[in-house]
Scaffold this active site. Structure first.
Site, PDB file in Angstrom:
ATOM      1  N   MET A  15     -23.537 -33.495  -6.987  1.00  0.00           N
ATOM      2  CA  MET A  15     -24.745 -33.682  -6.193  1.00  0.00           C
ATOM      3  C   MET A  15     -25.246 -32.355  -5.629  1.00  0.00           C
ATOM      4  O   MET A  15     -26.442 -32.093  -5.604  1.00  0.00           O
ATOM      5  CB  MET A  15     -24.493 -34.691  -5.066  1.00  0.00           C
ATOM      6  CG  MET A  15     -25.747 -35.082  -4.303  1.00  0.00           C
ATOM      7  SD  MET A  15     -27.050 -35.746  -5.378  1.00  0.00           S
ATOM      8  CE  MET A  15     -26.738 -37.508  -5.218  1.00  0.00           C
ATOM      9  N   GLU A  19      -2.724 -38.850   7.113  1.00  0.00           N
ATOM     10  CA  GLU A  19      -3.273 -39.769   8.120  1.00  0.00           C
ATOM     11  C   GLU A  19      -4.742 -40.099   7.885  1.00  0.00           C
ATOM     12  O   GLU A  19      -5.207 -41.177   8.250  1.00  0.00           O
ATOM     13  CB  GLU A  19      -3.086 -39.206   9.528  1.00  0.00           C
ATOM     14  CG  GLU A  19      -1.649 -39.211  10.024  1.00  0.00           C
ATOM     15  CD  GLU A  19      -0.883 -37.952   9.664  1.00  0.00           C
ATOM     16  OE1 GLU A  19      -1.391 -37.136   8.852  1.00  0.00           O
ATOM     17  OE2 GLU A  19       0.224 -37.764  10.197  1.00  0.00           O
ATOM     18  N   PHE A  23       4.474 -29.428  22.481  1.00  0.00           N
ATOM     19  CA  PHE A  23       4.587 -29.480  21.023  1.00  0.00           C
ATOM     20  C   PHE A  23       3.881 -30.740  20.502  1.00  0.00           C
ATOM     21  O   PHE A  23       4.071 -31.823  21.026  1.00  0.00           O
ATOM     22  CB  PHE A  23       6.065 -29.497  20.605  1.00  0.00           C
ATOM     23  CG  PHE A  23       6.238 -29.624  19.110  1.00  0.00           C
ATOM     24  CD1 PHE A  23       5.806 -28.612  18.254  1.00  0.00           C
ATOM     25  CD2 PHE A  23       6.811 -30.762  18.563  1.00  0.00           C
ATOM     26  CE1 PHE A  23       5.948 -28.733  16.885  1.00  0.00           C
ATOM     27  CE2 PHE A  23       6.954 -30.887  17.192  1.00  0.00           C
ATOM     28  CZ  PHE A  23       6.526 -29.873  16.348  1.00  0.00           C
ATOM     29  N   GLN A  24       3.078 -30.568  19.490  1.00  0.00           N
ATOM     30  CA  GLN A  24       2.293 -31.644  18.883  1.00  0.00           C
ATOM     31  C   GLN A  24       1.434 -32.390  19.907  1.00  0.00           C
ATOM     32  O   GLN A  24       1.292 -33.610  19.828  1.00  0.00           O
ATOM     33  CB  GLN A  24       3.195 -32.609  18.091  1.00  0.00           C
ATOM     34  CG  GLN A  24       3.783 -31.937  16.850  1.00  0.00           C
ATOM     35  CD  GLN A  24       4.350 -32.914  15.832  1.00  0.00           C
ATOM     36  OE1 GLN A  24       4.814 -33.990  16.170  1.00  0.00           O
ATOM     37  NE2 GLN A  24       4.312 -32.522  14.571  1.00  0.00           N
ATOM     38  N   LYS A  60       4.544 -41.122  24.883  1.00  0.00           N
ATOM     39  CA  LYS A  60       5.878 -41.542  24.464  1.00  0.00           C
ATOM     40  C   LYS A  60       6.624 -42.298  25.564  1.00  0.00           C
ATOM     41  O   LYS A  60       7.330 -43.271  25.293  1.00  0.00           O
ATOM     42  CB  LYS A  60       6.698 -40.329  24.027  1.00  0.00           C
ATOM     43  CG  LYS A  60       8.073 -40.724  23.474  1.00  0.00           C
ATOM     44  CD  LYS A  60       8.714 -39.578  22.716  1.00  0.00           C
ATOM     45  CE  LYS A  60      10.209 -39.827  22.512  1.00  0.00           C
ATOM     46  NZ  LYS A  60      10.495 -40.597  21.304  1.00  0.00           N
TER      47      LYS A  60
END
Lengths: 161, 560
Positions: free
Chosen positions: B474, B49, B111-112, B161
């Site tokens: 760097m 993502e 959940f999630q 949802k």
């Protein structure tokens, strides 16, 4: 310098978190914060007391203005205004002090809002100096608990913000 | 007719003119994915993502349109955070849609579930949790409006949802008005005139132009002003391309790894005109010594950028394009031999340029600067270049002379390693025919290397240049200069065989180990219509110069 800032904000969930997050995330401090609905229930008014030099205060007001949910910001520092704070104090009230406490409360135009055989709960409101003076006088009696609202402020004169 | 939340969302996107969404499906957004095939919207399936957000960001930076992402709740949402913070720091317009658990479960540690609004509050321009399907269409409209209006930035929309699965009548608002959000576009006339008077009086003026020139599309106006009044221009990293890097008035980049002439010009100018730039610490060095003998004019659309880190004599809050246009009008009316007046100042700058030009010596081992310079020559500057973060980024800024806006995609503010490759994917989607090259190091490319699968899947001819020095270069440079060469944890001893890796993903891998192989490798890669990894085995301990140590005044440059 200490500044009292008023902000009109949309009365929505999450707005307080945005304002508080702005202060903590940028290292500004909040001395007191007071929020409630205005005449228009879709808008809330916040009064924030903060401290900082000119540059910090400039950033505070600009950053507040930048939040999408903030409608208007006014810094009362250079504006003639009235500010007030309300305090509830629970104080020990033994027999020998009861009259004195009542007298002090009366002088400060406070109110006894709860009484027990050994305590008074007093409501006092006023500007900072008045609150401080009242506290100084009442402290020797033995304070059990204090709760303060934090400042609210409004400009003097007929103009509204 | 009633429509589901998923249909309302996608129809709203269509009405906003969205043609591409970068995303990754999951449990809480299945309903949206289920409707997706019925809409004329292309979905690019990334492999992480974070890459979806960077790709949308690259799409936005290269095209000037809003980048759009769609991810699921919980880990899908938290994985977007670095991408969102990257876009926020660089003022890139994005709208990120995240799935959320059903409203009745919010706050239940479902959940999630993640409080993505809370997590992203400090790094989004604004965010919405849509709790009622009736608010969905208006919220999408507002999100796109806020992302683009004023100083652009990322907006997050969290979609439970049950809201997506519910249904209601659909009406897409035609316009949007948010009473608490009205950015100032028109600069204050009086301030503009004051600024112009200062410009007329100045003997040694300098324009310091940042990313605001690019986001407001003010490149032409900037060129006109600089040319008319013969004012030299230095660009920030974000501003590169906003003024042509090959123009005689261009001083290149300023700041920590800026050119000698740019930093000397800032130090010695008597008027600094900051245009869409925010006096970042990597630009100013020690603030007290930054342009300390100059009056400062600051043009910016964001009032919070003004007088944040540096005192300003004339602030002008407004859209850079609008303000420059006004200044150009005033400049046209004023007749004067500007070239002649500026001769001494321009000669001085030219002398700084010839005393300490950007330089390196190409010997037996490939120099990274040489690779970047050759890419510039071979593409004739006509490519979209993205970078990762670190030495690769600075060498690109120094040796690729960006001549057009929106041709450099780089994480300037947040400094996100792993940005460049997915950003290049986004740019390639926006411009399928253009050459898009990610200039990377062997460290940063590995932060989003999984996206090779994405370029393979969509047949995107993105070119990746890996300047392989076996180090996190760097940080190693800082360790070398300021930490007694204690190369703690900066040596990358077990990098993969990038050529085999390319092949494993079904793209092409090329490697150059000698200087004479550099040009043929680039030419070959550019002739291939697939994604190509070009690995250049470069000088291991090459440093980026000039360098102003952090917190030092700009004039105190380490030159080699």
């Amino acid at each position: 310098m200490r500044h009292t800032i008023s902000a009109l904000v949309l009365n929505q969930p999450g707005v307080l978190a945005r304002v508080a997050g702005l202060f903590s995330g940028r290292g500004f401090n909040i001395e007191s914060l007071c929020v409630a609905e205005t005449l228009d229930p879709s808008i809330s008014r916040m009064t924030i007391v903060t401290r900082g030099d000119d540059q910090v205060i400039e950033q505070v007001t600009k950053q507040l203005n930048k939040l999408i949910d903030v409608i208007k910001v006014v810094d009362f520092f250079n504006n003639d205004h009235v500010d007030r704070e309300m305090m509830l104090v629970k104080v020990k009230a033994e027999m020998s002090f009861r009259a004195e406490i009542l007298r002090i409360t009366d002088i400060f135009r406070g109110k006894i809002v709860d009484v027990t055989p050994n305590s008074y709960t007093i409501e006092v409101s006023g500007d900072e100096d008045k609150i401080r003076a009242f506290m100084d006088l009442i402290k020797p009696m033995g304070i059990k608990e204090v709760v303060r609202t934090g400042k609210v402020a409004i400009s003097r004169g007929s103009k509204a913000i | 007719m009633k429509r589901t939340g998923a249909q309302i969302l996608l129809e709203s996107l269509r009405l906003e003119g969205v043609d591409t969404v970068f995303g990754f499906p999951g449990g809480m957004v299945i309903d949206i994915y289920n409707e997706l095939p019925n809409f004329p919207i292309r979905h690019i399936l990334v492999r992480h993502e974070q890459a979806a957000v960077h790709a949308a960001d690259g799409y936005a930076r290269s095209s000037g349109r809003v980048g759009v992402c769609l991810v699921t709740s919980g880990p899908g949402a938290t994985n977007t955070v670095t991408g969102i913070a990257t876009a926020y720091m660089d003022s890139i317009p994005l709208v990120v849609f995240t799935g959320q658990v059903p409203t009745r479960l919010i706050g239940n540690d479902a959940f999630q579930e993640a409080d993505i609004i809370g997590i992203t509050r400090p790094c989004t321009k604004h965010s919405y949790l849509v709790k009622d399907i009736k608010d969905l269409a208006r919220t999408v409209k507002e999100a796109f409006y806020i992302a683009q209006k004023g100083r652009p930035g990322p907006v997050l929309v969290d979609l439970p949802k049950d809201v997506i699965a519910g249904s209601t009548e659909f009406n897409y608002p035609e316009s949007v008005h948010i009473k608490s959000y009205n950015p100032t576009y028109k600069g204050h006339r009086g301030q503009i005139q004051k600024a112009f008077k200062l410009i007329l009086k100045a003997n040694k003026p300098l324009i310091y132009a940042g990313g605001g020139v690019i986001s407001s599309g003010a490149s032409e106006e900037l060129i006109a002003l600089a040319k008319t009044l013969s004012i030299p221009v230095t660009n920030t990293l974000m501003g590169l391309g906003g003024f042509p890097g090959d123009h005689e008035l261009s001083l290149g980049m300023l700041g920590m790894h800026g050119t000698y002439r740019a930093n000397m010009a800032v130090t010695n100018c008597d008027l600094l005109i900051a245009v869409g730039a925010r006096f970042d610490d990597r630009v100013t060095g020690k603030v007290d010594d930054f342009a300390s003998s100059a009056k400062i004019v600051h043009i910016d659309i964001d009032p919070t950028s003004v007088s944040k880190s540096i005192r300003v004599d004339i602030p002008i809050v407004g859209d850079v394009k609008d303000v420059l246009r006004e200044l150009n009008k005033l400049a046209k009316e004023e007749k004067g031999d500007w070239r002649g007046l500026r001769k001494e100042w321009l000669d001085q700058i030219f002398q700084w340029k010839s005393t300490y030009p950007l330089a390196y010596k190409q010997k037996d081992i490939i120099k990274p600067q040489y690779v970047v310079e050759k890419i510039y020559e071979i593409t004739r500057g006509d490519a979209i270049i993205s970078t990762e973060v670190g030495q690769n980024q600075m060498w690109t800024a120094q040796y690729y002379h960006f001549t057009r806006p929106r041709t450099l995609l780089t994480s300037g503010g947040l400094g996100t390693m792993g940005y460049g490759f997915p950003a290049a994917i986004g740019a390639q989607i926006a411009f399928p025919k253009k050459t898009v090259i990610d200039i990377a190091g062997d460290g940063s490319i590995q932060m989003n290397i999984q996206e090779l699968a994405t370029v393979a899947q969509y047949n995107l001819p993105v070119k990746i240049v890996i300047l392989n020095n076996g180090y996190l270069g760097m940080v190693r440079q800082w360790q070398g200069l300021f930490y007694n060469k204690c190369y703690s944890q900066t040596s990358l001893d077990a990098s993969p065989d990038f050529i085999k890796l390319a092949e494993a993903y079904g793209v092409v891998g090329l490697r150059a180990t000698k200087p004479e192989e550099v040009v043929p490798t680039i030419e070959k890669a550019l002739s291939i219509s697939k994604a190509v990894i070009m690995e250049f085995i470069v000088e291991k301990e090459e440093d980026v110069y000039p360098m102003v140590p952090a917190g030092a005044p700009l004039r105190e440059m380490l030159l080699a």
